[in-house]
Structure formats: structure tokens, C-alpha cells
Design a protein around this motif. Structure first.
Motif, PDB file in Angstrom:
ATOM      1  N   ASP A   1       0.825  -1.193   0.000  1.00 16.09           N
ATOM      2  CA  ASP A   1       0.000   0.000   0.000  1.00 16.09           C
ATOM      3  C   ASP A   1       0.871   1.258   0.000  1.00 16.09           C
ATOM      4  O   ASP A   1       1.842   1.356   0.747  1.00 16.09           O
ATOM      5  CB  ASP A   1      -0.906   0.010   1.231  1.00 16.09           C
ATOM      6  CG  ASP A   1      -1.950  -1.098   1.188  1.00 16.09           C
ATOM      7  OD1 ASP A   1      -2.248  -1.573   0.078  1.00 16.09           O
ATOM      8  OD2 ASP A   1      -2.444  -1.479   2.260  1.00 16.09           O
TER       9      ASP A   1
ATOM     10  N   PRO B   1      -4.078  13.595  -9.617  1.00 13.26           N
ATOM     11  CA  PRO B   1      -4.714  12.346  -9.177  1.00 13.26           C
ATOM     12  C   PRO B   1      -3.899  11.560  -8.145  1.00 13.26           C
ATOM     13  O   PRO B   1      -4.387  10.544  -7.633  1.00 13.26           O
ATOM     14  CB  PRO B   1      -4.843  11.534 -10.479  1.00 13.26           C
ATOM     15  CG  PRO B   1      -4.749  12.535 -11.579  1.00 13.26           C
ATOM     16  CD  PRO B   1      -3.807  13.573 -11.066  1.00 13.26           C
TER      17      PRO B   1
ATOM     18  N   LEU C   1      -2.513  12.733  -5.173  1.00 16.75           N
ATOM     19  CA  LEU C   1      -2.350  13.505  -3.940  1.00 16.75           C
ATOM     20  C   LEU C   1      -3.078  12.893  -2.750  1.00 16.75           C
ATOM     21  O   LEU C   1      -3.295  13.570  -1.737  1.00 16.75           O
ATOM     22  CB  LEU C   1      -2.832  14.947  -4.167  1.00 16.75           C
ATOM     23  CG  LEU C   1      -2.106  15.731  -5.250  1.00 16.75           C
ATOM     24  CD1 LEU C   1      -2.704  17.126  -5.388  1.00 16.75           C
ATOM     25  CD2 LEU C   1      -0.615  15.818  -4.961  1.00 16.75           C
ATOM     26  N   ASP C   2      -3.423  11.615  -2.843  1.00 17.49           N
ATOM     27  CA  ASP C   2      -4.134  10.970  -1.730  1.00 17.49           C
ATOM     28  C   ASP C   2      -3.189  10.587  -0.591  1.00 17.49           C
ATOM     29  O   ASP C   2      -3.645  10.251   0.512  1.00 17.49           O
ATOM     30  CB  ASP C   2      -4.869   9.724  -2.223  1.00 17.49           C
ATOM     31  CG  ASP C   2      -3.957   8.752  -2.950  1.00 17.49           C
ATOM     32  OD1 ASP C   2      -3.182   9.198  -3.816  1.00 17.49           O
ATOM     33  OD2 ASP C   2      -4.019   7.539  -2.658  1.00 17.49           O
ATOM     34  N   VAL C   3      -1.893  10.630  -0.838  1.00 17.45           N
ATOM     35  CA  VAL C   3      -0.876  10.413   0.203  1.00 17.45           C
ATOM     36  C   VAL C   3       0.130  11.549   0.109  1.00 17.45           C
ATOM     37  O   VAL C   3       0.164  12.276  -0.892  1.00 17.45           O
ATOM     38  CB  VAL C   3      -0.166   9.042   0.041  1.00 17.45           C
ATOM     39  CG1 VAL C   3      -1.148   7.883   0.211  1.00 17.45           C
ATOM     40  CG2 VAL C   3       0.545   8.953  -1.308  1.00 17.45           C
TER      41      VAL C   3
ATOM     42  N   ARG D   1      -2.987  21.927  -1.523  1.00 19.95           N
ATOM     43  CA  ARG D   1      -2.257  20.705  -1.195  1.00 19.95           C
ATOM     44  C   ARG D   1      -0.758  21.013  -1.157  1.00 19.95           C
ATOM     45  O   ARG D   1      -0.064  20.924  -2.174  1.00 19.95           O
ATOM     46  CB  ARG D   1      -2.560  19.597  -2.207  1.00 19.95           C
ATOM     47  CG  ARG D   1      -4.031  19.243  -2.326  1.00 19.95           C
ATOM     48  CD  ARG D   1      -4.617  18.762  -1.000  1.00 19.95           C
ATOM     49  NE  ARG D   1      -3.966  17.561  -0.543  1.00 19.95           N
ATOM     50  CZ  ARG D   1      -4.374  16.330  -0.863  1.00 19.95           C
ATOM     51  NH1 ARG D   1      -5.425  16.157  -1.655  1.00 19.95           N
ATOM     52  NH2 ARG D   1      -3.748  15.290  -0.382  1.00 19.95           N
TER      53      ARG D   1
END
Length: 266
Positions: free
Chosen positions: A28, A92, A94-96, A123
Motif C-alpha cells: 500500500d 490524481p 495527492l491521496d498520500v 495541497r
């Protein structure tokens, strides 16, 4: 402390409409590193970085148009346009936590992308890593892009980092020159600009024998570092990162972990 060994085979695919090469981790994703190459450079220059990080770190390397399998795509000749395109490509992912590393021209681009992520998208990057390039408010652009091909080639040779067999072969040189000229147009028409802070730690790297940038120049990146600053001076010239591959990556790996709060990859 549990340490995950670096991957031995770098699975890579092209994403974001061809703008990024993505080295996917085997676990992950906890963090990402966006790498922005130098003028005349390509994603392939950083291929070895695909195996340099732990299994929780995803590597994204920018693929500038006008080279390799993007040879037919029009080159970009303005920093603002290039920064807009790269910023759009990375949205797309930038979730972590995302850190950014830029070498030479890529350092200026990294600063511009970091500003856009913070100002336009709210962000702020986890960290900004800049290599072998003066900060925006200390730049003194040169109009090499307005000179002939021989002057461009001579500058590329002076800085190093490009295979001499390419520069010495008339047919190959003809293929790579448009991208080199486009990149030097970006470099020659960018700056000086305000020392706009990026809101995150800034880590600077320089070779102690760089012919165009000094440790004092790199120290001025502290003016944009509202989240802390550190400078590493390593042996070598403008492309110290080839000879100092492992020392540089050790520093980057450790700082990736400290930036996102997860265990630092070794």
C-alpha cells in the motif's frame, strides 16, 4: 525497526496522458516522490531510482514532450506552461503525502509546481528537494537558446550528464537538439522571480565543483523554506548525483519518511 528492502524489479507504466512514468510499489502506498529532470533530460535518466525506495514509496518521474516515445509531441518552451501541465498531471496522486525532487531546471520547475499545488489546490507538498539550481530570486538567465546549435552543445558538454556518443553523432544530435533548445528556452526566459515560500521543508543539494552554481547560491533556497531548510554539499560537479547516487538517495529516503510521519525508508 522493521525495514523493507528496496524492490529488485521496478514495475513501471506511463500515466497521466503520458506525462508521468510511475514506478508502482509492492505494498500500500504511504508516500510519493515526484522527480523532475534537468534541461535536456528525460525520465530514463532516473530509471535507477525506480528500485531505490521501499515498498511503500511510489516514484513518479516527469516525461517531458519532444523526447524518446514523446518525440512527436510539441516541446514546451515556457516555464509556466510546463509547470501547469505537470501540476495537472500529478493531481490524481495527492491521496498520500507527495514530495518533489527537481534537478537543475527541474528544481525551478519543482518550486513552481509546489506553489501551484498549494495556491490553486490547497495541497502543500510534504517536502521540496532542489538540486544544482539557484532559487528563483537569485537567477540570472542566459540567452543561450538564442545562439546556434554549437553553443548549446558546448554548454551541455560543459555541464555533463549527456552521453557524448549522442552529442557526437550528427543524426542523433539532430533528434535531441529540439528538446535541448526548448529546455534552454525555458531556462533562459525564467526568472528572477519573488522568493515565494512553499509552506514545507526545503532540502537543497549541490556538488562542490558545480561550474555554474555554488553552495552559497543553494543556501539562498532557505528564503522560500517556511518549513525548515537543510543544505547537503556533495563531491562532484553539476551532475554530482551520478557519482554520489547512494549518498544522495540515503538523504532523500530518510527525509521522505520524516516528511510523512511514517518510518523512514533506508
Amino acid at each position: 525497526m522493521n525495514v523493507v528492502a528496496p524492490r529488485t524489479a521496478p514495475p513501471a507504466n506511463v500515466v497521466a496522458g503520458g506525462w508521468l512514468r510511475r514506478y508502482s510499489p509492492t505494498a500500500d502506498v504511504r508516500r510519493r516522490l515526484l522527480v523532475l529532470p534537468h534541461a535536456g533530460g528525460s525520465a530514463g535518466f532516473f530509471h535507477s531510482w525506480g528500485t531505490a525506495f521501499d515498498s511503500f514509496t511510489e516514484l513518479l518521474v516527469a516525461r517531458y514532450p519532444g523526447r524518446h516515445d514523446r518525440l512527436g509531441d510539441p516541446c514546451v518552451t515556457a516555464m509556466d506552461e510546463l509547470a501547469d501541465r505537470v501540476t495537472e498531471a500529478v493531481l490524481p496522486f495527492l491521496d498520500v503525502p507527495l514530495s518533489i525532487f527537481g534537478h537543475s531546471m527541474g528544481a525551478s520547475l519543482a518550486h513552481e509546481v509546489a506553489l501551484r499545488l498549494g495556491r490553486r489546490h490547497g495541497r502543500v507538498p510534504a517536502a521540496l528537494h532542489v538540486s544544482s539550481r539557484r532559487p528563483p530570486h537569485r537567477l540570472t538567465p542566459r540567452a543561450l537558446h538564442e545562439q546556434g546549435d554549437d553553443a548549446l552543445i558546448e554548454e551541455v558538454r560543459r555541464l555533463g550528464g549527456t552521453d557524448e556518443s549522442v552529442l557526437g553523432d550528427p543524426e542523433l544530435r539532430e533528434i535531441v537538439l529540439p528538446a535541448i533548445r526548448a529546455d534552454f528556452t525555458i531556462v533562459g526566459t525564467y526568472g528572477p522571480r519573488p522568493a515565494d515560500p512553499v509552506g514545507c521543508p526545503v532540502y537543497a543539494y549541490i556538488g562542490d565543483e558545480d561550474p555554474g552554481t555554488s553552495a552559497k547560491d543553494m543556501a539562498a533556497w532557505s528564503d522560500v523554506a517556511s518549513g525548515g531548510f537543510h543544505l547537503d554539499v556533495l563531491p562532484g560537479g553539476h551532475f554530482y548525483l551520478v557519482e554520489q547516487h547512494e549518498p544522495l538517495l540515503r538523504s532523500v529516503r530518510a527525509r521522505l519518511g520524516s516528511a510523512d510521519g511514517a518510518p523512514a525508508p533506508r
